[in-house]
Enzyme design. Structure first.
Site, short mmCIF file in Angstrom:
data_model
loop_
_atom_site.label_atom_id
_atom_site.label_comp_id
_atom_site.label_asym_id
_atom_site.label_seq_id
_atom_site.Cartn_x
_atom_site.Cartn_y
_atom_site.Cartn_z
N HIS A 372 42.52 7.67 31.94
CA HIS A 372 43.41 7.23 30.86
C HIS A 372 43.69 5.74 30.95
O HIS A 372 43.83 5.19 32.06
CB HIS A 372 44.72 8.02 30.88
CG HIS A 372 44.56 9.45 30.46
ND1 HIS A 372 43.93 10.39 31.25
CD2 HIS A 372 44.93 10.08 29.31
CE1 HIS A 372 43.93 11.55 30.62
NE2 HIS A 372 44.51 11.39 29.44
N MET A 426 51.78 8.92 29.30
CA MET A 426 52.83 9.51 28.47
C MET A 426 52.25 9.81 27.11
O MET A 426 51.48 9.01 26.56
CB MET A 426 54.02 8.54 28.34
CG MET A 426 55.17 9.07 27.51
SD MET A 426 56.56 7.90 27.50
CE MET A 426 57.69 8.74 26.39
#
Length: 472
Positions: A372, A426
């Site tokens: 990510h 997140m």
């Protein structure tokens, strides 16, 4: 004449084909194929019954049973020794993408050429195990050779092929390809100027039709092209008509090339003129066949849409392999375990995907986390995020930060990674910059194990949001 079981489709898109919606508002998608067959043709040295008789300077040649045809062999050798490299220079110098139809045994005999294809970032689709006629093969024999082709291609090229073109195919070829399930498209069709879907045993199969007319093979057939000017004129007329029609109905122009044919100087000069002619136009998308297939899969799903329980392996991974960032193995393992109608909804498929994600080893989970990008990080500034990540970060306003906000995000990212050894993750879709910064400042106080688990929970949340954009 009204038999509904007639196995051919003579209707297609009819008078109202779909708007292809090519990238860059292109009027036409132009696709060049270089067939690499040299060393895979019929030859008694390869265990075949006789010499090659197809697509050479010796028009009308016949096979010599049990004998080598030295002239024929040397014509094919020219394609590998000279013709390929001329085409390679021609396309790479113009930065034009190419799809190679590579015969597996031919590729295995010339690793340097395969390496050059990879260096150029060309798509290498499989052109079968050998460049021979398959019409009289038993289905089991042809299936075995297709599987051998995939294995050898993967070994030589480094990745398995996602496109298939047998060329000298049988009535069983397409069914074998669909049963195998690992191809995003088959090119064994000349039926259209747009991709189209057919029903397969494991779900829909995309066809990206090829061409035998805008093809240098006509230099090697009776009443074909006699000069480079004829070749150029035919390609130009084909392009001009499709470009004009593309104002309302964009289509695809496929062009077939062979190293031993158009690689000859007098023909290569005509091809060079055509490449320059294409590049002199705007609103033209020069693409690989895999590019075209992926565009069609994304923008033109089969009637009824995609149902995970009724999708072949390659198509399922293409559609859902990016649900978990840069980790398609999760989708692959989910498909291998088997899918039912329960997984045809976003919620059902999410449950199945998460089960496989949670079954990863801790090292693989860490690799997933590290796949990510930073929030508002360097990849975002360089516009190198995935489409999903770009959309998600934009929805939270992370693409429009002030210099002061960007500096704060950079500081938080660096501090977080220094403490935990992986990026802050997140699910930011629908969240505000203030909420994200607050989460940063709160979570950086957590223990390593707690934050590792929180990262995985957030990845699950991201996956759920992505699935809900794609499925009911």
């Amino acid at each position: 004449m009204t038999d509904t079981k007639y196995p051919r489709d003579l209707v297609g898109y009819g008078r109202r084909p779909p708007n292809a919606a090519w990238p860059y508002q292109a009027r036409v998608a132009v696709q060049f194929v270089i067939n690499y067959e040299e060393g895979g043709e019929n030859c008694i040295l390869h265990g075949d019954a006789g010499s090659e008789a197809f697509l050479s300077e010796i028009v009308g040649a016949t096979s010599w049973p049990g004998q080598r045809h030295m002239n024929m062999e040397s014509i094919y050798e020219y394609g590998a020794r000279v013709g390929y490299w001329r085409l390679y220079e021609m396309f790479t110098s113009r930065k034009l993408p190419v799809t190679v139809f590579g015969v597996a045994t031919a590729m295995a005999r010339h690793p340097e050429i395969v390496a050059s294809m990879n260096d150029a970032n060309w798509e290498i689709a499989t052109h079968g195990f050998k460049w021979i006629e398959y019409k009289d093969f038993k289905k089991e024999q042809e299936r075995a050779q297709i599987h051998e082709a995939i294995a050898l291609h993967t070994q030589v090229a480094g990745t398995r092929p996602l496109g298939f073109y047998q060329g000298r195919c049988s009535a069983d070829t397409l069914n074998i390809v669909m049963e195998e399930g690992g191809f995003l498209y088959s090119a064994d069709s000349y039926a259209d100027e747009l991709p189209y879907w057919v029903a397969g045993p494991h779900g829909p199969q995309l066809m990206v039709p090829y061409t035998l007319d805008a093809n240098d093979m006509r230099f090697a057939t009776p009443q074909g092209f006699n000069s480079g000017d004829q070749f150029f004129s035919y390609l130009k007329d084909s392009f001009d008509l499709l470009y004009a029609e593309g104002a309302s109905t964009p289509r695809m122009l496929s062009i077939g090339l062979h190293c031993r044919l158009v690689g000859r100087p007098g023909r290569a000069a005509a091809l060079a003129r055509f490449l320059d002619y294409v590049q002199s136009h705007d609103r033209v998308w020069v693409a690989t066949r895999l590019d075209i297939a992926r565009h069609w899969i994304k923008h033109h799903p089969p009637v009824g849409g995609y149902k995970p329980s009724n999708m072949p392996r390659a198509l399922f991974i293409e559609c859902f392999g990016d649900i978990f960032e840069h980790t398609p193995i999760i989708a692959e393992r989910t498909h291998t375990k088997g899918l039912t109608s329960t997984q045809n909804t976003a919620t059902g498929l999410h449950t199945a995907l998460v089960r496989e994600m949670r079954a990863l080893s801790n090292s693989d989970k860490l690799q997933l986390i590290n796949a990510h990008p930073d929030l508002a990080g360097r990849l975002a500034l360089a516009k190198q995020l995935t489409v999903d990540s770009t959309s998600e970060q934009s929805s939270a306003g992370l693409d429009s930060l002030t210099d002061q906000e960007r500096l704060k995000f950079t500081t938080l990212n660096d501090a977080y990674k220094k403490r935990f050894g992986f990026p802050f993750i997140m699910a930011v879709k629908g969240r505000s910059k203030v909420e994200i910064m607050s989460a940063f400042e709160t979570r950086i106080k957590n223990s390593h194990d707690a934050e590792f688990n929180t990262a995985l929970e957030q990845i699950e949340r991201i996956a759920a949001l992505r699935l809900h954009d794609r499925l009911p």
